[in-house]
Scaffold this motif. Structure first.
Motif, PDB file in Angstrom:
ATOM      1  N   VAL A  45       1.018  -1.191   0.146  1.00  0.00           N
ATOM      2  CA  VAL A  45      -0.011  -0.062   0.052  1.00  0.00           C
ATOM      3  C   VAL A  45       0.744   1.443  -0.081  1.00  0.00           C
ATOM      4  CG1 VAL A  45      -1.801   1.244   1.231  1.00  0.00           C
ATOM      5  CG2 VAL A  45      -1.754  -1.217   1.256  1.00  0.00           C
ATOM      6  N   ASN A  46       0.782   1.985  -0.998  1.00  0.00           N
ATOM      7  CA  ASN A  46       1.315   3.300  -1.193  1.00  0.00           C
ATOM      8  C   ASN A  46       3.003   2.945  -1.456  1.00  0.00           C
ATOM      9  OD1 ASN A  46      -0.713   5.065  -0.755  1.00  0.00           O
ATOM     10  ND2 ASN A  46      -0.261   4.809   1.573  1.00  0.00           N
ATOM     11  N   HIS A  47       3.222   1.737  -1.902  1.00  0.00           N
ATOM     12  CA  HIS A  47       4.567   1.657  -2.411  1.00  0.00           C
ATOM     13  C   HIS A  47       5.058   2.457  -3.368  1.00  0.00           C
ATOM     14  CE1 HIS A  47       8.107  -0.551  -4.272  1.00  0.00           C
ATOM     15  NE2 HIS A  47       8.059  -1.208  -3.170  1.00  0.00           N
ATOM     16  N   PRO A  48       6.357   3.052  -3.387  1.00  0.00           N
ATOM     17  CA  PRO A  48       6.622   4.199  -4.150  1.00  0.00           C
ATOM     18  C   PRO A  48       6.764   3.589  -5.793  1.00  0.00           C
ATOM     19  CG  PRO A  48       8.522   3.329  -3.051  1.00  0.00           C
ATOM     20  CD  PRO A  48       7.172   2.894  -2.570  1.00  0.00           C
ATOM     21  N   LEU A  49       6.778   2.486  -6.252  1.00  0.00           N
ATOM     22  CA  LEU A  49       6.854   2.058  -7.441  1.00  0.00           C
ATOM     23  C   LEU A  49       5.481   1.788  -8.300  1.00  0.00           C
ATOM     24  CD1 LEU A  49       9.767  -0.512  -7.531  1.00  0.00           C
ATOM     25  CD2 LEU A  49       9.803   1.919  -8.596  1.00  0.00           C
ATOM     26  N   LEU A  50       4.413   2.032  -7.190  1.00  0.00           N
ATOM     27  CA  LEU A  50       3.321   2.223  -7.993  1.00  0.00           C
ATOM     28  C   LEU A  50       3.136   3.503  -8.734  1.00  0.00           C
ATOM     29  CD1 LEU A  50       0.928   0.800  -5.052  1.00  0.00           C
ATOM     30  CD2 LEU A  50       1.176  -0.193  -7.347  1.00  0.00           C
TER      31      LEU A  50
END
Length: 532
Positions: free
Chosen positions: A22-27
């Motif tokens: 959730v909210n991972h930068p690579l998303l």
């Protein structure tokens, strides 16, 4: 795609099972592209696609496989992994991925497939190796099962259910998706419907296996819109009988392609040493690795590759770390027909001794090894440095060749030829009986190799000029293939073994004439930089 996911509200089960994403930068699309585009530029790549859903799927799969570890100091995604994902996510039914050893190609593909299974309900996907069923099951356990069990030792807490019974190995996801392993046999896939199939080690396939798998797997996508991915390192064989080579080179298949490989024109001299030495001044393996191995610098230490170079047989290293296929198998045309067509000129042919002909040029001849025909070629470079080839004579047999070659006296150019060809020697013997014969300059094996490599490089760069009306030359170009010669990676211009009477002598003579021209005066603008 089976569904469109734009946020975790669309897949709450994934947010629950993988809260660290959730909210991972690579998303974020910009962050993803920035990392992906920092990769070593590939030697060939088809269009790329990334969406929020495909990024999430990769991150889920990479987390399952331990490629990404969500704690300080843990593993992070590598740019080449994102590149693999975006090639696959372009949605083409066929995909071919050629990367060197230790570049995470297989695990990257598996991450995409497993992520799709986790996110998309009722997905049916499979994995095999183009070697044996036993090896496929071993890799399934090592690459997939082991990292999942290491991350989730308690089976009750795992986001997938693992089945390890021999012959029935598979992963079952809560959304009823299944990822299974099969032997590389067509009957393992027939009568089923699949969304994704990976055939790894595709460079190891033989004719029968290639035919069997291609007959069985693509029809399983007819009702699913699925995709086949063939991956691996270069194999001993090339041509239609090698699954990976066919997928990479058969343009009619319109496959998505990601390829890292050194040029086919790489010479034995370039492979003879890690770096230039007094004994091997053209050695440049380190440079080739740095140009064609995406894992060096972010995953694989250069010293480890150097160690493999010292320990492995040269031909094995060349295939597995530089992506150059061996020469066994079907003959493959050396010259790109489209590039050849684009470099042709219309109009009248220039004649030696006329104002349209250059003051400086070189002449060479080549006879068919069975004395079926002889070609005499002129070669020079134009004002732009392009290699020009002109067929002066196309002769039947070899008997009239000595008389035709005497014209070299008039133009004061030496006669160049390959001394290894017995038919050429017969022509030279006849010339030697003539009074005031022209100067003769034989070429030895090492020079013939460089001449062949140089001409192939010139055509590949579209740095040549020829006349379209010279159909004999064009036909020879289309029939010329690689012929293994000498040790290791050595090769010369050759004929298809199934067509030994093919006339490729214009190409052989042009290569020798161009080599003489380039080495009998200072380098011209645009001259090929192929190593001697």
């Amino acid at each position: 795609m089976a569904l469109t996911v734009t946020s975790f509200t669309d897949v709450p089960s994934i947010a629950t099972a993988f809260p660290e994403l959730v909210n991972h930068p690579l998303l974020d699309a910009d962050a993803w592209r920035a990392l992906r585009d920092s990769v070593l530029p590939p030697d060939e790549v088809t269009p790329l696609v990334t969406t929020w859903q495909t990024r999430l799927e990769f991150l889920v799969g990479a987390t399952l496989l331990g490629l990404i570890e969500h704690f300080p100091g843990g593993r992070t995604a590598k740019p080449q992994q994102l590149l693999v994902a975006d090639v696959m996510n372009a949605g083409r039914p066929l995909n071919a991925i050629l990367e060197p050893r230790r570049s995470t190609k297989t695990s990257s593909i598996l991450a995409v497939h497993l992520g799709r299974c986790a996110v998309r309900p009722r997905r049916r996907s499979a994995f095999t190796l183009a070697t044996t069923g036993l090896k496929a099951r071993e890799k399934f356990r090592e690459e997939i099962v082991d990292p999942i069990e290491a991350r989730w030792p308690d089976a009750a807490l795992r986001p997938v259910k693992i089945h390890k019974a021999g012959g029935g190995e598979r992963l079952e996801f809560p959304n009823r998706s299944v990822y299974s392993v099969h032997p590389p046999i067509g009957s393992s896939f027939r009568s089923s419907a699949y969304d994704d199939v990976l055939v790894d080690e595709g460079g190891e396939s033989e004719d029968a296996m290639t035919d069997d798998l291609l007959a069985a797997i693509p029809p399983t996508f007819d009702t699913t819109g699925g995709a086949l991915v063939v991956s691996g390192t270069a194999g001993k064989r090339r041509g239609a009988g090698n699954l990976l080579h066919r997928m990479l080179t058969d343009k009619a298949l319109d496959a998505a392609i990601l390829r890292y490989s050194a040029p086919d024109t790489t010479t034995d001299e370039e492979l003879a040493a890690w770096e230039p030495t007094e004994e091997h001044p053209e050695g440049r393996v380190r440079e080739l690795i740095e140009q064609h191995h995406p894992g060096v610098g972010n995953l694989t230490p250069l010293d480890a590759v150097h160690r493999s170079y010292l320990l492995m047989p040269r031909d094995v290293f060349t295939r597995e770390y530089l992506g150059i296929f061996g020469e066994d198998g079907a003959a493959v045309t050396l010259f790109d027909p489209l590039k050849w067509a684009r470099t042709g000129l219309d109009g009248a042919l220039p004649a030696p001794g006329t104002p349209a002909f250059p003051a400086r040029w070189s002449l060479a001849f080549a006879a068919h090894p069975d004395s079926l025909c002889t070609s005499i070629m002129a070669a020079w470079r134009d004002a732009d440095g392009k290699a020009v080839g002109l067929l002066l004579d196309d002769l039947p047999g070899i008997d009239t060749a000595p008389k035709a070659l005497l014209k070299a006296r008039r133009y004061r150019v030496p006669i160049v030829y390959d001394d290894a060809n017995q038919a050429n020697r017969l022509i030279i013997e006849a010339l030697n009986r003539e009074k005031n014969r022209p100067r003769i300059e034989p070429r030895v094996f090492a020079q013939a190799k460089v001449a062949a490599s140089s001409l192939v490089d010139e055509v590949d760069r579209e740095n040549v000029v020829h006349w379209r009306d010279q159909l004999v030359l064009t036909e020879a170009v289309h029939k010329t293939v690689k012929r293994r010669a000498g040790q290791g990676n050595g090769w010369l211009l050759g004929r298809d073994p199934k067509q030994p009477n093919d006339n490729i002598t214009p190409v052989e003579a042009w290569a020798l004439a161009l080599h003489h021209y380039d080495n009998s005066r200072p380098k011209a603008k645009g001259r090929s930089q192929v190593a001697a």
